[in-house]
Design an enzyme around this catalytic site. Sequence first.
Site, PDB file in Angstrom:
ATOM      1  N   ARG A  29      22.721 -33.447 -17.858  1.00  0.00           N
ATOM      2  CA  ARG A  29      22.233 -34.702 -17.289  1.00  0.00           C
ATOM      3  C   ARG A  29      21.147 -34.458 -16.246  1.00  0.00           C
ATOM      4  NH1 ARG A  29      28.027 -36.688 -15.791  1.00  0.00           N
ATOM      5  NH2 ARG A  29      28.429 -34.499 -16.295  1.00  0.00           N
ATOM      6  N   SER A  30      21.334 -33.436 -15.425  1.00  0.00           N
ATOM      7  CA  SER A  30      20.301 -33.099 -14.424  1.00  0.00           C
ATOM      8  C   SER A  30      19.000 -32.731 -15.104  1.00  0.00           C
ATOM      9  CB  SER A  30      20.783 -31.929 -13.547  1.00  0.00           C
ATOM     10  OG  SER A  30      21.950 -32.256 -12.831  1.00  0.00           O
ATOM     11  N   TYR A  37      19.507 -30.418 -31.604  1.00  0.00           N
ATOM     12  CA  TYR A  37      19.209 -30.100 -30.197  1.00  0.00           C
ATOM     13  C   TYR A  37      19.819 -28.756 -29.811  1.00  0.00           C
ATOM     14  CZ  TYR A  37      19.342 -30.617 -25.071  1.00  0.00           C
ATOM     15  OH  TYR A  37      19.204 -30.428 -23.715  1.00  0.00           O
ATOM     16  N   HIS A  51      20.948 -22.866 -16.333  1.00  0.00           N
ATOM     17  CA  HIS A  51      22.241 -23.513 -16.070  1.00  0.00           C
ATOM     18  C   HIS A  51      22.618 -23.342 -14.592  1.00  0.00           C
ATOM     19  CE1 HIS A  51      25.519 -25.410 -18.348  1.00  0.00           C
ATOM     20  NE2 HIS A  51      26.350 -24.889 -17.464  1.00  0.00           N
TER      21      HIS A  51
END
Length: 392
Positions: free
Chosen positions: A236-237, A270, A228
């Site tokens: 998104r990255s 997820y 993180h």
Amino acid sequence: MSTNFTYFADMSRKGIFSGHIQAMVYDRSKPFNSLPLLPPTGIEEDVDILKKLVSSSRALASVDGKVQRLPNPSMLVNTISLQEAKASSEIENIFTTEDELYKAVSDTIQEGQASPSTKEVLRYRESLWEGYRRIQEKGTIDLDGIVAIFSKIKNTSGGIRPPHSLTVIRRGQSEFRAGEIIYTPPRGPGIVEHLMANLLDYLSDKVDPNTDPLLKMCISHYQFEAIHPFPDGNGRSGRILNLLYLVNKGLLNHPILYLSKYIIVHKDDYYHHLAGVTQAGKWKPWILYILDAVEQTAKLTNQLITNILEQMESTLEHGRETIKWYTKEINELLFSQPYLKPKLVGDRLKIASRTTLNKYFSELQAAGMLAQIKDGREVFYINRDLVKILEG
């Protein structure tokens, strides 16, 4: 510098930065500074993972082959990347309508008037292309490139979050036990930077060079999300990084994999599998989940490409039969994005006369190939056949 080296050496001796799969006692309210370095061990030997790796790799290769048959791959990549941008942003609870999004990308002036949510979605697509451009230039993924992706997504000049930043992940307001801390990423002097350096070594094959790239993508996606590295925009990255890594390793020639739609449909799984790796070292369910996402997404993308190609051929045939000036170039332009403005067509075809452009668009409407809509003073022309395929 010596202090950080001693700190990391001590952590390594204690096994905190080892790559072994192990169940760990994890307090979600405290920074996960015990996040192991890559690679984990004992994964490639798993029969279920190897079988899934084969089927996922085949599906991915079929997508890349189909894209290469396109007369203008960038045109289709641009269209599908818009859908990926929208879906990836929805995972982060950033919503915009297809109508607003299509209007915004049809013209730069309109984009400036777009809602904040729509602008965030558009920045995702811009970030994808920025990362793709950097890979074409450098031939590798580096920290500057990842920071550039984040900076464009969030429209900021910031970078790696500072060691004092009290970043935590909480449950959303619509969830049970809203506001509860579900994860606290690593923090402290040099910790995030050390973990990112290891991740980049892993991606560049300085570490564990013999592991299959698709398997590495699954593992590195977890690692990136667990690190993180940024204050916001990590999801998104990370999803952009997945696509760029596949391109960098030659598994895709263009960043064209609509992965976020699968994650939206299976969003609970997820996050459940992400937590499973963090809390108990359960890599297998996570890897099988991501490999299935790749396989199912590849099949959907294949069908999407097929549908668009077939519609393009049908439209080209109809256009040539009904409009004497209709060409393959104009046909491809009509499928470059769902909403068009006359200015775009005029610029591409070098037609300065507004009268001529109006005549062209009137004939396209009469032939049923475009439909006109008005939004205040703005006039848009919609390729309804393309919209139907994209939203199907």
